[in-house]
Design a protein around this motif. Sequence first.
Motif, PDB file in Angstrom:
ATOM      1  N   PRO A   1       0.805  -1.216   0.000  1.00 37.76           N
ATOM      2  CA  PRO A   1       0.000   0.000   0.000  1.00 37.76           C
ATOM      3  C   PRO A   1       0.847   1.280   0.000  1.00 37.76           C
ATOM      4  CG  PRO A   1      -0.008  -0.988   2.169  1.00 37.76           C
ATOM      5  CD  PRO A   1       0.726  -1.939   1.279  1.00 37.76           C
ATOM      6  N   SER A   2       2.092   1.136   0.415  1.00 42.45           N
ATOM      7  CA  SER A   2       2.902   2.345   0.490  1.00 42.45           C
ATOM      8  C   SER A   2       4.378   2.014   0.312  1.00 42.45           C
ATOM      9  CB  SER A   2       2.686   3.030   1.836  1.00 42.45           C
ATOM     10  OG  SER A   2       3.058   2.162   2.869  1.00 42.45           O
ATOM     11  N   LYS A   3       5.153   3.045   0.027  1.00 44.67           N
ATOM     12  CA  LYS A   3       6.598   2.879  -0.082  1.00 44.67           C
ATOM     13  C   LYS A   3       7.266   3.826   0.905  1.00 44.67           C
ATOM     14  CE  LYS A   3       5.687   4.432  -4.159  1.00 44.67           C
ATOM     15  NZ  LYS A   3       5.462   4.795  -5.533  1.00 44.67           N
ATOM     16  N   ILE A   4       8.455   3.475   1.310  1.00 45.29           N
ATOM     17  CA  ILE A   4       9.185   4.343   2.234  1.00 45.29           C
ATOM     18  C   ILE A   4      10.406   4.907   1.522  1.00 45.29           C
ATOM     19  CG2 ILE A   4      10.285   4.471   4.489  1.00 45.29           C
ATOM     20  CD1 ILE A   4       7.697   3.362   5.020  1.00 45.29           C
ATOM     21  N   VAL A   5      10.616   6.187   1.664  1.00 46.06           N
ATOM     22  CA  VAL A   5      11.862   6.769   1.174  1.00 46.06           C
ATOM     23  C   VAL A   5      12.512   7.503   2.329  1.00 46.06           C
ATOM     24  CG1 VAL A   5      11.272   7.011  -1.231  1.00 46.06           C
ATOM     25  CG2 VAL A   5      10.589   8.782   0.377  1.00 46.06           C
ATOM     26  N   GLU A   6      13.831   7.619   2.291  1.00 40.99           N
ATOM     27  CA  GLU A   6      14.473   8.353   3.381  1.00 40.99           C
ATOM     28  C   GLU A   6      15.622   9.181   2.854  1.00 40.99           C
ATOM     29  OE1 GLU A   6      15.990   5.765   6.367  1.00 40.99           O
ATOM     30  OE2 GLU A   6      17.727   5.214   5.167  1.00 40.99           O
ATOM     31  N   ALA A   7      15.899  10.244   3.604  1.00 47.95           N
ATOM     32  CA  ALA A   7      17.010  11.112   3.241  1.00 47.95           C
ATOM     33  C   ALA A   7      17.577  11.717   4.510  1.00 47.95           C
ATOM     34  CB  ALA A   7      16.534  12.214   2.305  1.00 47.95           C
ATOM     35  N   SER A   8      18.889  11.982   4.498  1.00 48.66           N
ATOM     36  CA  SER A   8      19.528  12.579   5.666  1.00 48.66           C
ATOM     37  C   SER A   8      19.986  13.981   5.344  1.00 48.66           C
ATOM     38  CB  SER A   8      20.747  11.750   6.083  1.00 48.66           C
ATOM     39  OG  SER A   8      20.321  10.510   6.545  1.00 48.66           O
ATOM     40  N   ALA A   9      19.863  14.835   6.347  1.00 54.00           N
ATOM     41  CA  ALA A   9      20.350  16.209   6.174  1.00 54.00           C
ATOM     42  C   ALA A   9      20.503  16.831   7.545  1.00 54.00           C
ATOM     43  CB  ALA A   9      19.393  17.013   5.321  1.00 54.00           C
ATOM     44  N   ASP A  10      21.054  18.036   7.565  1.00 51.37           N
ATOM     45  CA  ASP A  10      21.263  18.697   8.851  1.00 51.37           C
ATOM     46  C   ASP A  10      20.000  19.356   9.374  1.00 51.37           C
ATOM     47  OD1 ASP A  10      23.734  17.971   9.525  1.00 51.37           O
ATOM     48  OD2 ASP A  10      24.745  19.605   8.470  1.00 51.37           O
ATOM     49  N   SER A  11      19.035  19.575   8.516  1.00 48.26           N
ATOM     50  CA  SER A  11      17.758  20.081   9.015  1.00 48.26           C
ATOM     51  C   SER A  11      16.648  19.271   8.349  1.00 48.26           C
ATOM     52  CB  SER A  11      17.605  21.567   8.698  1.00 48.26           C
ATOM     53  OG  SER A  11      17.288  21.725   7.346  1.00 48.26           O
ATOM     54  N   ILE A  12      15.496  19.280   8.993  1.00 49.68           N
ATOM     55  CA  ILE A  12      14.388  18.489   8.460  1.00 49.68           C
ATOM     56  C   ILE A  12      13.917  19.077   7.141  1.00 49.68           C
ATOM     57  CG2 ILE A  12      12.051  17.697   8.947  1.00 49.68           C
ATOM     58  CD1 ILE A  12      12.861  17.867  11.917  1.00 49.68           C
ATOM     59  N   PHE A  13      13.957  20.377   7.070  1.00 46.70           N
ATOM     60  CA  PHE A  13      13.515  21.041   5.842  1.00 46.70           C
ATOM     61  C   PHE A  13      14.397  20.644   4.668  1.00 46.70           C
ATOM     62  CE2 PHE A  13      13.217  24.831   3.069  1.00 46.70           C
ATOM     63  CZ  PHE A  13      11.880  24.722   2.778  1.00 46.70           C
ATOM     64  N   ASP A  14      15.705  20.628   4.938  1.00 48.57           N
ATOM     65  CA  ASP A  14      16.653  20.159   3.931  1.00 48.57           C
ATOM     66  C   ASP A  14      16.285  18.759   3.468  1.00 48.57           C
ATOM     67  OD1 ASP A  14      18.486  21.888   3.109  1.00 48.57           O
ATOM     68  OD2 ASP A  14      20.124  21.214   4.400  1.00 48.57           O
ATOM     69  N   ALA A  15      15.984  17.920   4.446  1.00 55.24           N
ATOM     70  CA  ALA A  15      15.712  16.517   4.130  1.00 55.24           C
ATOM     71  C   ALA A  15      14.465  16.362   3.275  1.00 55.24           C
ATOM     72  CB  ALA A  15      15.573  15.716   5.416  1.00 55.24           C
ATOM     73  N   THR A  16      13.448  17.225   3.518  1.00 51.72           N
ATOM     74  CA  THR A  16      12.234  17.120   2.700  1.00 51.72           C
ATOM     75  C   THR A  16      12.569  17.375   1.238  1.00 51.72           C
ATOM     76  OG1 THR A  16      11.675  19.439   3.003  1.00 51.72           O
ATOM     77  CG2 THR A  16      10.673  17.884   4.537  1.00 51.72           C
ATOM     78  N   ARG A  17      13.508  18.274   0.998  1.00 52.41           N
ATOM     79  CA  ARG A  17      13.889  18.558  -0.391  1.00 52.41           C
ATOM     80  C   ARG A  17      14.807  17.475  -0.942  1.00 52.41           C
ATOM     81  NH1 ARG A  17      11.354  23.572  -1.490  1.00 52.41           N
ATOM     82  NH2 ARG A  17       9.595  23.055  -0.185  1.00 52.41           N
ATOM     83  N   GLU A  18      15.615  16.941  -0.040  1.00 52.33           N
ATOM     84  CA  GLU A  18      16.533  15.871  -0.409  1.00 52.33           C
ATOM     85  C   GLU A  18      15.744  14.664  -0.949  1.00 52.33           C
ATOM     86  OE1 GLU A  18      20.350  15.150  -0.902  1.00 52.33           O
ATOM     87  OE2 GLU A  18      19.674  17.012   0.021  1.00 52.33           O
ATOM     88  N   LEU A  19      14.539  14.483  -0.397  1.00 50.51           N
ATOM     89  CA  LEU A  19      13.718  13.332  -0.799  1.00 50.51           C
ATOM     90  C   LEU A  19      13.356  13.368  -2.274  1.00 50.51           C
ATOM     91  CD1 LEU A  19      11.191  12.986   2.160  1.00 50.51           C
ATOM     92  CD2 LEU A  19      13.024  11.440   1.569  1.00 50.51           C
ATOM     93  N   ILE A  20      13.300  14.573  -2.830  1.00 55.48           N
ATOM     94  CA  ILE A  20      12.902  14.697  -4.240  1.00 55.48           C
ATOM     95  C   ILE A  20      13.921  14.003  -5.138  1.00 55.48           C
ATOM     96  CG2 ILE A  20      12.376  16.351  -6.077  1.00 55.48           C
ATOM     97  CD1 ILE A  20      11.509  18.264  -3.853  1.00 55.48           C
TER      98      ILE A  20
END
Lengths: 370, 379
Positions: free
Chosen positions: B63-82
Amino acid sequence: MEKEIISGKQATNIMIGFIIGSSAVFGFDASAKNDVWISLIISIFISIPIVIMYSRILKLYPQKNLYEIVYEIFGKVGGAILSIIFIFYSFQLGTLVVRNFTEFIRTVSLDATPQLILSIFIVLFCLWILKSGLEVLGRLSIVFVILITIIVALTFIFLMKDMKFDNIKPILGNSMQPILTSAFSAFTFPFGETVLFMVVLSSVRKIDSPLKVYSTSVFIAGLLLVLALLRNIFILGFPTLDLLYFPSYSSVSKLNIGDFITRIEIVIATNFLFGGIIKISVCLYSTAKGVAKLFNINNYKDVLTPISLFMITFSGIIYNNIMQMFEFIKIYSYYAPIFQLILPVLIWVFAEIKAHKVKKLAKVQAKLEQ
Amino acid sequence: MIKKFISVLMVIITVFLFTGCWNAVGIDKMEFVAAVAIDKGIDGCKYTLSAELINLDKEAEEPSKIVEASADSIFDATRELITITSRKLYYGHCKAVIISEEVAKEGIEPVLDILMRFFTSRIALDLFISKDVKAKDILAEDSFRKSPNGFEIDTMIENIENSLSNSEKMELFCVVNEIETAGKSATIPVATIRKIDDKNYFTIAGIAIFSHDKLVGYLNDDESKYFNMIAGKVKSTPLTVNLDEEEDFIVSAQILDNKSSINYEVINDKIVIKININSKVNIGEIGSNNHESLEKLQYSKISEKLEIKSESKINNLMKKIQNQYNCDVFGFGKKIYQKDPELWKVVADKWDKEIFRNLKVEVICDYEICHTGLIEKDV
């Protein structure tokens, strides 16, 4: 040009929309924490004597607007100076509201749309309303105010199950000083701003007294604002209420009726839209009236377009960012009383003296004729 | 005529030039996020953000997939996910945020900040703390039903609140309020993993306790139940007592209507907290093999046993929190502030340091048996 006539009911509705306008979305200076609703009630009572004064001035000079009155009292030079001051005030108030409007839309939904586009369409709409005449604004505001009232009432009722009534306690737990500070700031924004209605109310039919229009609208608008504020306190509590730029918008986002009607925070945006349009129109109108009087232009509608273009431009350059806007709302409560309190008192005192003199003169003349 | 023509032309121009958003994103070009998990970062980064993306393809196995990304801030990571998803992520439907215990131990204020600031997220997000496992694992494990874990966990916490009451749903802005309010420590429900037949399922168990914004400890299932009872928030929960230790006479009662009133008195310059808990209970089950004990079945005795059990449990819980964690999760301080702001001003500075730890608390439970189900005696 032909004089525009609106009924007392229409004027009342315009004023209610004007007062609720931006305040229902922006909330109030929350330095009084959970007693901020008390401040709001106090501010309603502060504004009562003030609006009595406004209507007294209007009563002394029936069917005349603020600019005509100051010209009559202070002569050509004094009248011109005071007119310029009030033109400036109504112009900058309109500009601020336009900017509030566009910042709100930018923050909550259209984050990539240039604010200029938004302000152009809003102001052009107001311009269109006023070009069609004040009567159109009057009729429009009746519809708008009914919708605003329904929205405020329904959101309050439907959010009741999520409310934590504990949030309001302790009542009067803080010292009195922040309450009074907040009350004063709530008076200057929005109740004191009704000083601009000294321009609008000259168009009201003779049989409707300005005092009635003023007092009913301050009471009804005050009631709606208290209701909206209590809703926000009960839902959000502190310090969330203080943290958020637009508390009404966020508290209504919690509304959920049977998992079906959810996320209807857009109704708060429409609320702001209705109120904001009325407010901008009134500011535009009173600026145009003043400019027309100042330069002896027969029809105020001729100057509406340039003023609205100015408004659009100034709304873009008046602040650099949203922080400055909210900072200015705090400063505003110290600077607005000049226009809302000090100058009207001055006008009122001189008006009374002048009226007294005229009466005396009439008596003397009557005696002489005998 | 020419005027008419021009106005029609203007309308047409307006329609084509001024409508729609120029940054519009079609629904097929977006990935919808059901839940977000925030872990401690790897490779020297501060955070690792995992997002559960809803699989819009109905035929799909998962039903779903998981993606992950690391960064120094959460906001950074949300963009990193792209860089992984290749599409923009839409957070408007995000239901839950799971914060790992490692992050929570260092303080959750930075996490709360972006959640409040981020304009597509909502103030009513559910928060969870993952215990013993990484926050990502909560999203990655199988859920019982074929639907994204983010949505399942939201349903689960609601049902737990309604019929088990051993955890409590906490929305984002409530947590913010509690962290910032003096005299009430924040609590957040705990999500963890349970193993059933070699398969791991996520579950919700207990409550995490915070001192300001730092995680200090947990309450287990049972303790959380009594914790909710003190707050008067139990909507329905089973409560089992043994009426007769020797003969194993077990009665299960279901608490229906739980009300509590927390009062305080000042005796000899010391604050004494008085908690009155009134609950209505149903008899849910009477289990006994010994028929002699039937005669002994007295309802007043059941309620008496229930009262004794709850009182001792609550007292133990109180002692544990006072001595082990020393944070006012019950909101006694807030109660005092709401009733008597003057008194609170006097005690506020010392509240967390010494007063709460040495607070005397008196608990009185009162149970009233209302229904016994369809039958009166036991089978």
